[in-house]
Design a protein around this motif. Sequence first.
Motif, PDB file in Angstrom:
ATOM      1  N   MET A   1       0.841  -1.183   0.000  1.00 13.96           N
ATOM      2  CA  MET A   1       0.000   0.000   0.000  1.00 13.96           C
ATOM      3  C   MET A   1       0.887   1.247   0.000  1.00 13.96           C
ATOM      4  O   MET A   1       1.896   1.294   0.716  1.00 13.96           O
ATOM      5  N   GLU A   2       0.526   2.237  -0.779  1.00 14.47           N
ATOM      6  CA  GLU A   2       1.288   3.476  -0.817  1.00 14.47           C
ATOM      7  C   GLU A   2       1.170   4.201   0.528  1.00 14.47           C
ATOM      8  O   GLU A   2       0.132   4.146   1.193  1.00 14.47           O
ATOM      9  N   LEU A   3       2.242   4.918   0.894  1.00 13.77           N
ATOM     10  CA  LEU A   3       2.237   5.626   2.172  1.00 13.77           C
ATOM     11  C   LEU A   3       1.071   6.599   2.261  1.00 13.77           C
ATOM     12  O   LEU A   3       0.425   6.710   3.312  1.00 13.77           O
ATOM     13  N   SER A   4       0.774   7.303   1.174  1.00 13.14           N
ATOM     14  CA  SER A   4      -0.321   8.264   1.198  1.00 13.14           C
ATOM     15  C   SER A   4      -1.648   7.587   1.518  1.00 13.14           C
ATOM     16  O   SER A   4      -2.503   8.141   2.224  1.00 13.14           O
ATOM     17  N   GLU A   5      -1.829   6.366   1.033  1.00 12.68           N
ATOM     18  CA  GLU A   5      -3.060   5.620   1.295  1.00 12.68           C
ATOM     19  C   GLU A   5      -3.096   5.142   2.739  1.00 12.68           C
ATOM     20  O   GLU A   5      -4.151   5.156   3.385  1.00 12.68           O
ATOM     21  N   VAL A   6      -1.944   4.717   3.266  1.00 11.24           N
ATOM     22  CA  VAL A   6      -1.868   4.300   4.671  1.00 11.24           C
ATOM     23  C   VAL A   6      -2.267   5.454   5.582  1.00 11.24           C
ATOM     24  O   VAL A   6      -3.063   5.293   6.516  1.00 11.24           O
ATOM     25  N   ILE A   7      -1.711   6.635   5.308  1.00  6.88           N
ATOM     26  CA  ILE A   7      -2.020   7.807   6.135  1.00  6.88           C
ATOM     27  C   ILE A   7      -3.500   8.155   6.037  1.00  6.88           C
ATOM     28  O   ILE A   7      -4.151   8.471   7.039  1.00  6.88           O
ATOM     29  N   ARG A   8      -4.040   8.098   4.831  1.00  7.40           N
ATOM     30  CA  ARG A   8      -5.445   8.446   4.632  1.00  7.40           C
ATOM     31  C   ARG A   8      -6.373   7.480   5.355  1.00  7.40           C
ATOM     32  O   ARG A   8      -7.425   7.879   5.885  1.00  7.40           O
ATOM     33  N   ARG A   9      -6.008   6.209   5.403  1.00  9.98           N
ATOM     34  CA  ARG A   9      -6.878   5.192   6.001  1.00  9.98           C
ATOM     35  C   ARG A   9      -6.712   5.078   7.512  1.00  9.98           C
ATOM     36  O   ARG A   9      -7.550   4.454   8.176  1.00  9.98           O
ATOM     37  N   ARG A  10      -5.658   5.653   8.062  1.00 14.95           N
ATOM     38  CA  ARG A  10      -5.407   5.459   9.489  1.00 14.95           C
ATOM     39  C   ARG A  10      -6.519   6.060  10.332  1.00 14.95           C
ATOM     40  O   ARG A  10      -6.925   7.191  10.152  1.00 14.95           O
ATOM     41  N   ARG A  11      -7.028   5.256  11.249  1.00 12.42           N
ATOM     42  CA  ARG A  11      -8.024   5.708  12.208  1.00 12.42           C
ATOM     43  C   ARG A  11      -7.948   4.812  13.434  1.00 12.42           C
ATOM     44  O   ARG A  11      -7.357   3.717  13.388  1.00 12.42           O
ATOM     45  N   MET A  12      -8.517   5.279  14.535  1.00 13.19           N
ATOM     46  CA  MET A  12      -8.538   4.477  15.742  1.00 13.19           C
ATOM     47  C   MET A  12      -9.673   3.455  15.658  1.00 13.19           C
ATOM     48  O   MET A  12     -10.830   3.829  15.482  1.00 13.19           O
ATOM     49  N   LEU A 130       1.037   2.022  14.524  1.00 13.65           N
ATOM     50  CA  LEU A 130      -0.314   2.300  14.023  1.00 13.65           C
ATOM     51  C   LEU A 130      -0.346   2.319  12.497  1.00 13.65           C
ATOM     52  O   LEU A 130      -1.259   1.758  11.873  1.00 13.65           O
ATOM     53  N   LEU A 131       0.640   2.957  11.884  1.00 20.53           N
ATOM     54  CA  LEU A 131       0.690   3.013  10.427  1.00 20.53           C
ATOM     55  C   LEU A 131       0.987   1.642   9.836  1.00 20.53           C
ATOM     56  O   LEU A 131       0.402   1.244   8.821  1.00 20.53           O
ATOM     57  N   GLY A 132       1.892   0.910  10.464  1.00 17.24           N
ATOM     58  CA  GLY A 132       2.199  -0.431   9.993  1.00 17.24           C
ATOM     59  C   GLY A 132       0.995  -1.349  10.065  1.00 17.24           C
ATOM     60  O   GLY A 132       0.792  -2.201   9.194  1.00 17.24           O
ATOM     61  N   ALA A 133       0.176  -1.177  11.095  1.00 17.22           N
ATOM     62  CA  ALA A 133      -1.032  -1.994  11.229  1.00 17.22           C
ATOM     63  C   ALA A 133      -1.957  -1.781  10.042  1.00 17.22           C
ATOM     64  O   ALA A 133      -2.512  -2.734   9.483  1.00 17.22           O
ATOM     65  N   VAL A 134      -2.132  -0.523   9.625  1.00 15.29           N
ATOM     66  CA  VAL A 134      -2.975  -0.232   8.467  1.00 15.29           C
ATOM     67  C   VAL A 134      -2.425  -0.930   7.225  1.00 15.29           C
ATOM     68  O   VAL A 134      -3.161  -1.553   6.461  1.00 15.29           O
ATOM     69  N   ASP A 135      -1.124  -0.834   7.043  1.00 12.28           N
ATOM     70  CA  ASP A 135      -0.486  -1.423   5.870  1.00 12.28           C
ATOM     71  C   ASP A 135      -0.640  -2.938   5.834  1.00 12.28           C
ATOM     72  O   ASP A 135      -0.674  -3.545   4.759  1.00 12.28           O
ATOM     73  N   GLU A 136      -0.767  -3.545   7.013  1.00 11.34           N
ATOM     74  CA  GLU A 136      -0.897  -5.007   7.098  1.00 11.34           C
ATOM     75  C   GLU A 136      -2.349  -5.461   7.183  1.00 11.34           C
ATOM     76  O   GLU A 136      -2.624  -6.630   7.420  1.00 11.34           O
ATOM     77  N   GLY A 137      -3.290  -4.527   7.000  1.00  6.58           N
ATOM     78  CA  GLY A 137      -4.694  -4.898   7.027  1.00  6.58           C
ATOM     79  C   GLY A 137      -5.272  -5.084   8.417  1.00  6.58           C
ATOM     80  O   GLY A 137      -6.313  -5.733   8.574  1.00  6.58           O
TER      81      GLY A 137
END
Length: 205
Positions: A1-12, A130-137
Amino acid sequence: MELSEVIRRRRMVRNYDPDRPVPAELVDKLLGYAVHAPSAGFSQGWEFLVLTSPEDRALFWSVTTPEDALPSGWLEGMGRAPVIIVPHSHRDAYLDRYAEPDKGWTDRDEARWPVPYWHIDTGMASLLVLLGAVDEGLGACFFGIPPSRTEAYRSAFEVPDAYTPIGAVTLGYRAGDKKSPSLKRGRRTSETVTHRGRWSTRTDL
Protein backbone atom coordinates in the motif's frame (compact mmCIF):
# COMPACT_ATOMS: atom_id res chain seq x y z
CA MET A 1 0.00 0.00 0.00
CA GLU A 2 1.29 3.48 -0.82
CA LEU A 3 2.24 5.63 2.17
CA SER A 4 -0.32 8.26 1.20
CA GLU A 5 -3.06 5.62 1.29
CA VAL A 6 -1.87 4.30 4.67
CA ILE A 7 -2.02 7.81 6.14
CA ARG A 8 -5.44 8.45 4.63
CA ARG A 9 -6.88 5.19 6.00
CA ARG A 10 -5.41 5.46 9.49
CA ARG A 11 -8.02 5.71 12.21
CA MET A 12 -8.54 4.48 15.74
CA VAL A 13 -10.30 1.10 15.68
CA ARG A 14 -12.28 0.26 18.82
CA ASN A 15 -13.81 -3.12 18.01
CA TYR A 16 -12.04 -6.30 16.98
CA ASP A 17 -12.81 -9.78 15.70
CA PRO A 18 -11.99 -12.07 18.66
CA ASP A 19 -11.86 -15.13 16.40
CA ARG A 20 -8.98 -13.86 14.25
CA PRO A 21 -5.67 -13.96 16.12
CA VAL A 22 -2.79 -11.80 14.93
CA PRO A 23 0.20 -13.96 13.88
CA ALA A 24 3.19 -13.49 16.20
CA GLU A 25 5.46 -12.76 13.25
CA LEU A 26 3.19 -9.87 12.26
CA VAL A 27 3.41 -8.36 15.75
CA ASP A 28 7.19 -8.67 15.55
CA LYS A 29 7.14 -6.96 12.17
CA LEU A 30 5.25 -3.99 13.57
CA LEU A 31 7.66 -3.70 16.49
CA GLY A 32 10.44 -3.79 13.92
CA TYR A 33 8.89 -0.68 12.41
CA ALA A 34 8.73 0.96 15.85
CA VAL A 35 12.48 0.85 16.41
CA HIS A 36 13.01 2.88 13.23
CA ALA A 37 11.44 5.92 14.87
CA PRO A 38 13.67 8.98 15.36
CA SER A 39 15.11 9.59 18.82
CA ALA A 40 17.18 12.39 20.30
CA GLY A 41 20.84 11.44 20.31
CA PHE A 42 19.79 8.04 18.98
CA SER A 43 18.97 7.30 22.61
CA GLN A 44 16.18 4.87 21.64
CA GLY A 45 14.66 5.09 25.09
CA TRP A 46 11.64 2.90 24.47
CA GLU A 47 10.50 -0.54 25.59
CA PHE A 48 7.33 -2.44 24.65
CA LEU A 49 5.29 -4.87 26.73
CA VAL A 50 3.32 -7.23 24.48
CA LEU A 51 0.27 -8.97 25.91
CA THR A 52 -1.29 -11.76 23.87
CA SER A 53 -2.55 -14.44 26.25
CA PRO A 54 -6.19 -14.21 27.38
CA GLU A 55 -5.00 -14.15 30.99
CA ASP A 56 -2.60 -11.23 30.49
CA ARG A 57 -5.12 -9.24 28.47
CA ALA A 58 -7.83 -9.79 31.07
CA LEU A 59 -5.39 -8.71 33.78
CA PHE A 60 -4.52 -5.57 31.83
CA TRP A 61 -8.14 -4.49 31.55
CA SER A 62 -8.78 -5.38 35.17
CA VAL A 63 -5.96 -3.26 36.57
CA THR A 64 -6.28 -0.31 34.19
CA THR A 65 -10.05 0.17 34.30
CA PRO A 66 -11.18 2.55 37.07
CA GLU A 67 -13.34 0.89 39.68
CA ASP A 68 -16.16 3.35 39.09
CA ALA A 69 -16.13 2.92 35.30
CA LEU A 70 -19.53 2.19 33.83
CA PRO A 71 -19.99 -0.65 31.32
CA SER A 72 -19.51 0.67 27.81
CA GLY A 73 -19.43 -0.49 24.22
CA TRP A 74 -15.97 1.07 23.96
CA LEU A 75 -14.52 -1.14 26.65
CA GLU A 76 -16.33 -4.22 25.35
CA GLY A 77 -15.03 -3.73 21.80
CA MET A 78 -11.50 -2.87 22.89
CA GLY A 79 -11.47 -5.89 25.18
CA ARG A 80 -11.82 -8.17 22.15
CA ALA A 81 -8.42 -7.13 20.77
CA PRO A 82 -6.12 -10.19 20.64
CA VAL A 83 -3.00 -8.07 21.18
CA ILE A 84 -2.17 -5.20 23.51
CA ILE A 85 1.16 -3.39 23.15
CA VAL A 86 2.17 -1.02 25.94
CA PRO A 87 4.95 1.41 24.91
CA HIS A 88 7.16 2.72 27.72
CA SER A 89 9.53 5.66 27.70
CA HIS A 90 12.85 5.54 29.54
CA ARG A 91 13.97 8.98 30.67
CA ASP A 92 17.31 7.79 32.08
CA ALA A 93 18.39 6.50 28.66
CA TYR A 94 18.28 10.13 27.46
CA LEU A 95 19.92 11.66 30.53
CA ASP A 96 22.69 9.06 30.32
CA ARG A 97 23.15 9.52 26.58
CA TYR A 98 23.51 13.29 26.83
CA ALA A 99 26.06 12.93 29.62
CA GLU A 100 28.36 11.08 27.20
CA PRO A 101 31.46 12.90 25.84
CA ASP A 102 29.99 13.80 22.44
CA LYS A 103 27.03 15.53 24.14
CA GLY A 104 28.66 16.79 27.31
CA TRP A 105 25.75 17.45 29.67
CA THR A 106 27.55 15.74 32.53
CA ASP A 107 25.13 16.89 35.22
CA ARG A 108 22.20 14.90 33.71
CA ASP A 109 19.94 17.85 34.52
CA GLU A 110 16.44 17.18 33.22
CA ALA A 111 15.81 20.94 33.13
CA ARG A 112 18.07 21.17 30.06
CA TRP A 113 15.37 19.48 28.00
CA PRO A 114 12.80 21.87 26.50
CA VAL A 115 10.25 19.04 26.41
CA PRO A 116 10.45 15.38 27.52
CA TYR A 117 11.77 13.85 24.33
CA TRP A 118 11.64 10.38 25.88
CA HIS A 119 7.85 10.59 25.73
CA ILE A 120 7.79 12.21 22.29
CA ASP A 121 10.11 9.65 20.70
CA THR A 122 8.17 6.75 22.19
CA GLY A 123 5.01 8.32 20.79
CA MET A 124 6.65 8.44 17.35
CA ALA A 125 7.54 4.77 17.68
CA SER A 126 3.92 4.03 18.58
CA LEU A 127 2.71 5.89 15.50
CA LEU A 128 4.85 3.65 13.29
CA VAL A 129 3.04 0.67 14.82
CA LEU A 130 -0.31 2.30 14.02
CA LEU A 131 0.69 3.01 10.43
CA GLY A 132 2.20 -0.43 9.99
CA ALA A 133 -1.03 -1.99 11.23
CA VAL A 134 -2.98 -0.23 8.47
CA ASP A 135 -0.49 -1.42 5.87
CA GLU A 136 -0.90 -5.01 7.10
CA GLY A 137 -4.69 -4.90 7.03
CA LEU A 138 -5.08 -4.63 10.79
CA GLY A 139 -6.89 -2.22 13.06
CA ALA A 140 -5.26 -0.47 16.00
CA CYS A 141 -6.07 2.12 18.64
CA PHE A 142 -3.79 4.19 20.87
CA PHE A 143 -5.30 5.16 24.22
CA GLY A 144 -4.19 6.28 27.65
CA ILE A 145 -3.90 4.43 30.93
CA PRO A 146 -5.66 6.47 33.65
CA PRO A 147 -3.09 8.03 36.02
CA SER A 148 -4.96 6.56 38.98
CA ARG A 149 -4.35 3.05 37.58
CA THR A 150 -0.69 3.37 36.59
CA GLU A 151 0.70 1.92 39.80
CA ALA A 152 -1.71 -1.01 39.66
CA TYR A 153 -0.55 -1.65 36.09
CA ARG A 154 3.12 -1.47 37.13
CA SER A 155 2.56 -3.88 39.98
CA ALA A 156 0.59 -6.39 37.92
CA PHE A 157 3.19 -6.61 35.16
CA GLU A 158 6.34 -5.91 37.23
CA VAL A 159 7.25 -2.78 35.29
CA PRO A 160 10.31 -1.01 36.79
CA ASP A 161 9.80 2.54 38.05
CA ALA A 162 12.28 3.87 35.48
CA TYR A 163 9.87 3.07 32.66
CA THR A 164 6.74 5.14 32.06
CA PRO A 165 3.78 3.71 30.12
CA ILE A 166 2.80 6.51 27.74
CA GLY A 167 -0.38 4.71 26.70
CA ALA A 168 -1.36 1.40 25.14
CA VAL A 169 -2.16 0.08 21.67
CA THR A 170 -4.83 -2.49 20.93
CA LEU A 171 -4.22 -4.50 17.80
CA GLY A 172 -6.32 -6.94 15.80
CA TYR A 173 -8.56 -7.47 12.82
CA ARG A 174 -11.25 -4.85 12.66
CA ALA A 175 -14.88 -5.68 13.41
CA GLY A 176 -17.82 -3.40 12.72
CA ASP A 177 -17.91 -0.41 15.02
CA LYS A 178 -19.58 2.96 15.34
CA LYS A 179 -17.82 6.15 14.42
CA SER A 180 -16.58 8.16 17.37
CA PRO A 181 -18.86 11.11 18.20
CA SER A 182 -15.70 13.23 18.28
CA LEU A 183 -15.49 12.95 14.49
CA LYS A 184 -18.40 15.35 14.25
CA ARG A 185 -15.87 18.07 15.02
CA GLY A 186 -14.41 17.53 11.57
CA ARG A 187 -10.77 17.31 10.61
CA ARG A 188 -8.84 20.54 10.59
CA THR A 189 -7.20 21.29 7.26
CA SER A 190 -3.53 22.03 6.85
CA GLU A 191 -4.45 25.61 5.93
CA THR A 192 -6.15 26.20 9.28
CA VAL A 193 -3.17 25.01 11.32
CA THR A 194 -0.33 26.51 9.28
CA HIS A 195 1.34 29.83 10.10
CA ARG A 196 3.95 31.24 7.72
CA GLY A 197 6.61 33.67 8.82
CA ARG A 198 4.57 34.97 11.80
CA TRP A 199 2.02 33.26 14.01
CA SER A 200 -0.56 35.81 12.93
CA THR A 201 -0.03 34.83 9.31
CA ARG A 202 -2.22 31.86 8.45
CA THR A 203 -2.88 30.60 4.96
CA ASP A 204 -6.68 30.68 5.32
CA LEU A 205 -6.83 34.31 6.49
